[in-house]
Design an enzyme around this catalytic site. Structure first.
Site, PDB file in Angstrom:
ATOM      1  N   GLU A 139      -7.990   0.750  -1.418  1.00  0.00           N
ATOM      2  CA  GLU A 139      -7.683   0.227  -0.088  1.00  0.00           C
ATOM      3  C   GLU A 139      -6.715   1.172   0.637  1.00  0.00           C
ATOM      4  O   GLU A 139      -5.726   1.598   0.053  1.00  0.00           O
ATOM      5  CB  GLU A 139      -7.059  -1.163  -0.183  1.00  0.00           C
ATOM      6  CG  GLU A 139      -6.976  -1.852   1.167  1.00  0.00           C
ATOM      7  CD  GLU A 139      -6.409  -3.276   1.065  1.00  0.00           C
ATOM      8  OE1 GLU A 139      -6.823  -4.123   1.866  1.00  0.00           O
ATOM      9  OE2 GLU A 139      -5.570  -3.533   0.184  1.00  0.00           O
ATOM     10  N   GLY A 273       2.777  -2.657  -4.366  1.00  0.00           N
ATOM     11  CA  GLY A 273       3.229  -3.603  -5.365  1.00  0.00           C
ATOM     12  C   GLY A 273       2.089  -3.968  -6.302  1.00  0.00           C
ATOM     13  O   GLY A 273       2.265  -4.046  -7.507  1.00  0.00           O
ATOM     14  N   HIS A 309       0.095 -13.848  -5.318  1.00  0.00           N
ATOM     15  CA  HIS A 309      -0.446 -13.233  -4.095  1.00  0.00           C
ATOM     16  C   HIS A 309      -1.805 -12.582  -4.379  1.00  0.00           C
ATOM     17  O   HIS A 309      -2.780 -12.804  -3.649  1.00  0.00           O
ATOM     18  CB  HIS A 309       0.549 -12.198  -3.569  1.00  0.00           C
ATOM     19  CG  HIS A 309       0.151 -11.530  -2.293  1.00  0.00           C
ATOM     20  ND1 HIS A 309       0.713 -11.875  -1.078  1.00  0.00           N
ATOM     21  CD2 HIS A 309      -0.729 -10.534  -2.022  1.00  0.00           C
ATOM     22  CE1 HIS A 309       0.186 -11.126  -0.131  1.00  0.00           C
ATOM     23  NE2 HIS A 309      -0.703 -10.306  -0.682  1.00  0.00           N
ATOM     24  N   GLU A 310      -1.855 -11.792  -5.442  1.00  0.00           N
ATOM     25  CA  GLU A 310      -3.099 -11.081  -5.730  1.00  0.00           C
ATOM     26  C   GLU A 310      -4.207 -12.037  -6.163  1.00  0.00           C
ATOM     27  O   GLU A 310      -5.374 -11.853  -5.806  1.00  0.00           O
ATOM     28  CB  GLU A 310      -2.860 -10.023  -6.807  1.00  0.00           C
ATOM     29  CG  GLU A 310      -1.788  -9.001  -6.449  1.00  0.00           C
ATOM     30  CD  GLU A 310      -1.967  -8.377  -5.081  1.00  0.00           C
ATOM     31  OE1 GLU A 310      -3.125  -8.073  -4.702  1.00  0.00           O
ATOM     32  OE2 GLU A 310      -0.966  -8.188  -4.369  1.00  0.00           O
TER      33      GLU A 310
END
Length: 862
Positions: A139, A273, A309-310
């Site tokens: 990404e 992160g 989050h992931e």
């Protein structure tokens, strides 16, 4: 916002070729830092074509061909457009006919050291041997550096990955391993299950001397942590939060996880992160591997946040993906919102929605600048999207979603999200698709409410005044800015009001402020009014003097912790904007001195740190600040006691450490500094006492670091390199940025140019060094002198974050120097961030000029 009808984005591939499936085989050579590969891409040709164009970068195409529906195969002549990162493939004999076809490529590439594409990473194992692995980070647009592809998010396809690797190395990808065959020459061929239809930026593969934990069965989904050799003991916490979050999201979304397994993979060198590759989520080690016995509560919270989050992305981003990079906020803002939701379920005692306010404050801070941007804006070249991976996308976007959730109602909001995901599963969306789903579930005019928050930058200040008649309250909105400027923005503001009547009864009322001003009539005259109930609204508030005084007087008894936090945050913002003198925030802090909430005190700590920064260079002002810190924080420290009580909750333990650091670093309390020295000495020697909990050790390290000399520098550096966890490594290494002695600080800067600090850490360390009040000019001179090397070593997305510390500068001469440097050294992907840094620096310079001389009097009056 999508491309306008009838227009062509020159940075997007033509839609006459649509990929459906990739058969990809790669063989990395870790010693030579190269790889070889083949890919067969099944496509649909919409019409006969003279040329087929797709993405490739830093690859050598050895052979290319196309096989058509009739079984004929034709060679392709390949011409590379390096600047556009594309290859144009022309059939040698005739037009490529419409219909299904397979494009085949044989190619080679490099395992680079730029932390993007297919790259190499290294670590030293327990025997002192340097080990190498190969991993990916695609990404936004770096899959093209690993294989030829249609590298845009709406070109979803199935990926079948095969890796040829040394037999003693672990190989993983998005799908589960379905076959491993020995090639008889020390190599193995590892084949992985087909993926779901997904975007190229989510493809991942990792090869190296790694280990995997035993899989945890999460309702039929195998969950593992993959890590460098010897670090299995640090994987347990990630498995715990991972299992909890997977179950939470499956329940919330009402849709099962779409993949066949989840690997959480710790990478020694990683630019971000973490990265939400479906089923093969990659992490920086500090965001995944942790020892709960030696980590602070914020360090554990960070791991929990990032893992959650992931995993939230497995649905919001992977299953349903934005159509183009302008919609990246759909991925990141929702994952930010859901990480808080999931971690709050995982550890309710952490009160994660309260500490979310800290992230919101950072978003407010950037959004109060003229150089802010809308959460969503048109994206031309994909490189423009790099500027979207910032505080506005994540924290402001997440905050706006939280505001909508609270305004629409949590259950109705969740139902709308379920509809959105079910409707668009395996597909791509625009922002309006989300509003339509939420409107359908709630019956509310969601698009009318939401679009002003997404498509225009900034946020409103809601001013609250008593009206002329009993019970009347007038609400007025205007654009909030730190520095004077235009006021041409308006929002539909969902204002949640809480108020009390003369009998003490408390009432709630909801108002949509959809005009510049609106007057409402309460049932009776209020004794106090709060215009941001639950602090869930993404706007500032200001009250007339009567209402302000009344609210401050009941803050401790009638406002919850997040509302008290917001009262401090709004007041500090008003000070920065010159709307309130510094005496106003000093008075409020004094009124809240008896507060015992961690979030409130962390915000107060930030205010006191900034006031100490403003006072720098004025001995009288500095002494006034340190004296005030001792007066207001000392009693808090006394109430908490020197060591944790049996069964004490994590937030109280963390609050004690916050008070300890405030007294040592900003109160210059000699007894605290002496105790910090003793705590650090014991921690480094490995013989800490029972009261030396990790949070207190972390605070002590920060206090002691300021006074380090050369010998102390060596001691901290050695402790960093000998640390057994990623958190301890950065605890001691990062503290070197706080050293006040100039000669020793220069040794810290020298570290950043050598090989003792990982490239991934250089930007963060330099940024912290720039915030060092005693050595800001030195750190900036180093930045100027090493600019070209830093820009070459670090990914472009890290440059803006590396220099964000300049926002704290208060010296006008240094401010002009930084601004001139940014003007003469543009970084296209960081242009907006540089403008924000420069403007925020101007805010601090003006604050210091306006209030430095007044500080002594302000603190002396409380």
């Amino acid at each position: 916002m999508s491309d306008q009808p009838g227009t062509v984005n020159p940075h997007r591939l033509d839609r006459t070729v649509v990929p459906t499936r990739y058969e990809l085989t790669l063989e990395p050579d870790l010693e030579a830092a190269t790889f070889a590969g083949t890919v067969d891409i099944e496509v649909d040709l919409v019409e006969p074509l003279e040329q087929i164009v797709l993405n490739a970068a830093e690859l050598t195409i050895i052979e290319a061909s196309a096989t058509y529906a009739d079984g004929t195969t034709r060679a392709l002549d390949v011409v590379e457009d390096t600047a556009a990162e594309r290859i144009a493939c022309t059939p040698i004999d005739d037009l490529a006919p419409a219909g299904p076809a397979t494009l085949s490529f044989r190619f080679t590439g490099i395992l680079n050291d730029k932390l993007r594409g297919f790259y190499r990473s290294t670590f030293t194992d327990s025997t002192g041997t340097l080990r190498t692995l190969a991993t990916t980070q695609f990404e936004s647009t770096d899959a093209r550096r690993a294989f030829p592809c249609f590298d845009e998010p709406d070109f979803k396809a199935v990926f079948a990955v095969t890796l040829v690797v040394p037999g003693d190395l672990l190989a993983i990808s998005n799908g589960a391993e379905v076959d491993r065959s020995d090639l008889g020459d020390g190599r193995s061929r590892v084949r992985f299950a087909d993926t779901i239809e997904m975007s190229t930026y989510l493809v991942a593969f990792v090869v190296g001397p790694l280990e995997a934990t035993e899989a945890v069965d999460v309702d039929g989904v195998p969950l593992r942590v993959v890590h460098p050799l010897g670090k299995a003991a640090l994987a347990g916490f990630a498995l715990e939060i991972g299992a909890s979050a997977l179950r939470t999201f499956t329940d919330y979304y009402g849709i099962p996880y779409a993949g066949d397994k989840v690997d959480l993979v710790a990478i020694p060198d990683f630019a971000f992160g973490a990265m939400e590759n479906l089923g093969c989520i990659t992490f920086r080690e500090t965001a995944l591997l942790v020892d709960p016995e030696t980590a602070t509560q914020p360090e554990l919270e960070r791991v929990a946040d990032v893992v959650a989050h992931e995993l939230a992305h497995m649905w919001f981003g992977d299953l349903v993906t934005m159509a183009w990079w302008n919609g990246i906020w759909l991925n990141e803002a929702f994952a930010t919102f859901m990480e808080i939701y999931a971690v709050d379920k995982f550890r309710p005692a952490w009160d994660r929605w309260s500490t979310f306010a800290l992230g919101r404050s950072a978003a407010f801070d950037t959004d109060a600048l003229a150089a802010t941007r809308p959460i969503e804006y048109p994206v031309g070249p994909p490189s423009d999207a790099e500027g979207m991976f910032d505080i506005l996308t994540y924290e402001k976007g997440g905050s706006v979603l939280r505001m909508l959730e609270q305004h629409l109602g949590p259950d109705a909001f969740r139902d709308g999200i379920r509809t959105y995901l079910a409707t668009h599963a395996y597909g791509n969306t625009e922002t309006g698709d989300l509003w339509d789903a939420l409107a359908g579930a709630t019956g509310a005019p969601v698009r009318d409410i939401a679009e002003g928050w997404i498509f225009q930058g900034g946020h409103p200040l809601v001013e609250v005044r008593r009206g002329a008649r009993p019970g009347e309250i007038t609400l007025t909105q205007r654009l909030f800015r730190y520095l004077p400027g235009s006021d041409d923005a308006r929002w539909v503001v969902p204002v949640g009001i809480r108020w009390a009547d003369a009998s003490g009864s408390v009432h709630d009322i909801d108002v949509r402020l959809d005009a510049p001003s609106k007057t409402i009539t309460l049932e009776s005259n209020p004794t106090w009014v709060l215009a941001n109930r639950g602090a869930s609204g993404f706007f500032r508030t200001a009250y007339d003097e009567t209402l302000r005084s009344a609210l401050a007087s009941v803050a401790a008894t009638s406002l919850d912790a997040t509302e008290r936090y917001m009262l401090v945050d709004d007041t500090w913002a008003a000070v920065l904007a010159g709307m309130t003198p510094v005496a106003g925030i000093v008075e409020l802090v004094g009124e809240l001195a008896h507060d015992d909430d961690l979030a409130v005190w962390r915000r107060i700590a930030g205010v006191l740190s900034n006031l100490h920064r403003v006072a720098e260079g004025n001995p009288g002002a500095t002494e006034a600040v340190t004296g005030f810190v001792r007066r207001v924080v000392g009693p808090l420290s006394d109430r908490l006691g020197a060591v944790a009580a049996p069964g004490e909750d994590d937030r109280t333990t963390n609050l004690r450490a916050t008070a300890f650091e405030l007294l040592g670093s900003h109160g210059h309390d000699a007894a605290v500094v002496a105790r910090a020295d003793a705590i650090v000495a014991r921690a480094i020697a490995g013989n800490g006492e029972a009261g030396d909990d990790p949070s207190l050790v972390d605070a002590a390290v920060r206090v002691v670091a300021e006074g380090l000399d050369g010998a102390g520098f060596d001691r901290f550096l050695t402790a960093s390199e000998a640390a057994e966890t990623p958190q301890e490594t950065l605890r001691y290494l990062g503290a070197l940025a706080d050293i006040r002695d100039g000669r020793t600080f220069n040794r810290f800067l020298d570290l950043l140019t050598g090989d003792r600090v990982r490239t991934q850490d250089v930007g963060g360390l330099l940024n912290r060094g720039l915030t060092n009040t005693a050595n800001a000019a030195t750190a900036w001179a180093f930045t100027e002198g090493n600019w070209d090397d830093l820009c070459n070593r670090l990914p472009t997305n890290a440059i803006a974050r590396m220099v964000s510390g300049v926002r704290t500068f208060t010296d006008p001469t240094l401010e002009r120097r930084v601004a001139a440097f940014f003007d003469s050294h543009p970084v296209p992907q960081a242009a907006k961030a540089f403008a924000q840094h420069t403007e925020r620096m101007r805010v601090m310079v003006e604050l210091a000029s306006r209030e430095r001389e007044a500080l002594a009097a302000a603190f002396g009056s409380v």
